[in-house]
Design an enzyme around this catalytic site. Structure first.
Site, mmCIF file in Angstrom:
data_model
loop_
_atom_site.group_PDB
_atom_site.id
_atom_site.type_symbol
_atom_site.label_atom_id
_atom_site.label_comp_id
_atom_site.label_asym_id
_atom_site.label_seq_id
_atom_site.Cartn_x
_atom_site.Cartn_y
_atom_site.Cartn_z
ATOM 1 N N SER A 29 0.849 -1.195 0.000
ATOM 2 C CA SER A 29 0.000 0.000 0.000
ATOM 3 C C SER A 29 0.878 1.236 0.000
ATOM 4 O O SER A 29 2.007 1.212 0.512
ATOM 5 C CB SER A 29 -0.898 0.026 1.244
ATOM 6 O OG SER A 29 -1.559 1.270 1.369
ATOM 7 N N TYR A 76 -1.764 -0.428 10.244
ATOM 8 C CA TYR A 76 -1.913 -0.841 8.844
ATOM 9 C C TYR A 76 -0.653 -0.508 8.054
ATOM 10 O O TYR A 76 -0.147 -1.346 7.282
ATOM 11 C CB TYR A 76 -3.123 -0.137 8.242
ATOM 12 C CG TYR A 76 -3.370 -0.452 6.796
ATOM 13 C CD1 TYR A 76 -3.895 -1.683 6.402
ATOM 14 C CD2 TYR A 76 -3.104 0.494 5.800
ATOM 15 C CE1 TYR A 76 -4.140 -1.964 5.062
ATOM 16 C CE2 TYR A 76 -3.350 0.219 4.467
ATOM 17 C CZ TYR A 76 -3.860 -1.009 4.107
ATOM 18 O OH TYR A 76 -4.101 -1.284 2.776
#
Length: 263
Positions: A144, A157
């Site tokens: 990501s 995350y």
């Protein structure tokens, strides 16, 4: 992406029932690959059926080793091999660092890190010369842009997606040193308005970081030189490229597909 031909190849896509994973599965199938969708969401069976003949669905909890063994075996048995593995399944739970819950940390560690690690383990075992497929191939991990920027409320995350990047590079080195014939790369998607992306924008507003979800999205666009959010097709095309011989000398790399946000 219509210029790449993956005819004769078999791909397994985790988290392929919806969102980015569904888009990746459709793009791989569109390029000619036979696709196995692996997901805890049994709607994946409908997604697989919508791809037409020659594709399949297997239920997979990516945190479960026995599930991985069954999923790769089903892919080889039903579709005739395994040439491409897309480790896409992941979860994001927003929280300020001062408020983060241990259970939420464990969930993200389990799905995003353990799930990817088990995918690497069983993908490499299946694709290497002594494996059930045995023809080498390409593993594509989905990291990501969060691994490359400091954005509020996604610390855990971000950490898990940074781990995906590191595992990618080590796996590529091990595969090369041991003669597995498997390339391992990852992409860093930018924000895409899927259910997960919309949820993140809503979380930013509910945590008081932005005045509204729209303001949060605007902040992301402001940080992106391309001046827009990503689209599912942007990420899917990158996966098709990394699955193909067009990327044959790209290995152990992390490719930003984020419109420049993480530069």
């Amino acid at each position: 992406m219509t210029s790449i031909d993956l005819t004769g190849r078999v791909a397994l896509v985790t988290g392929g029932a919806q969102g980015l994973g569904e888009g990746m599965a459709r793009a791989l199938a569109g390029a000619g690959a036979r696709v196995m969708i692996a997901d805890v969401n049994e709607a994946g069976a409908d997604t697989a059926a919508s791809l037409g003949e020659g594709h399949g669905y297997v239920r997979l909890d990516v945190t479960d080793e026995a599930g991985w063994e069954s999923a790769v075996a089903a892919t080889v048995d039903q579709l005739g091999g395994l040439d491409v593995l897309v480790n896409n399944a992941g979860i994001e739970i927003s929280s300020l660092i001062t408020e983060v819950e241990p259970d939420d940390i464990r969930k993200m560690l389990d799905v995003n890190i353990l799930g990817t690690a088990l995918g690497l383990k069983h993908g490499l075992r299946t694709m290497r010369p002594d494996g059930a497929a045995g023809k080498g191939g390409s593993i594509i991990n989905i990291s990501s842009v969060a691994a490359t920027i400091a954005f509020p409320a996604i610390s855990i995350y971000s950490g898990t997606k940074s781990a995906v990047d590191r595992m990618t590079r080590v796996a590529a080195m091990e595969s090369g040193k041991l003669g597995y014939g498997v390339r391992v790369n990852c992409i860093y998607p930018g924000l895409v308005p899927t259910a997960m992306g919309a949820g993140l924008a809503n979380d930013m507003a509910s945590l008081g970081l932005y005045g509204s979800p729209e303001e949060a999205v605007g902040a992301v666009i402001e940080l992106t030189p391309s001046g827009r959010l990503g689209e599912v097709e942007d990420m899917a095309d990158a996966v098709v490229f990394l699955a193909s011989d067009a990327s044959r000398f790209i290995n152990g790399a992390g490719i930003p597909v984020d419109g420049g946000m993480g530069m």
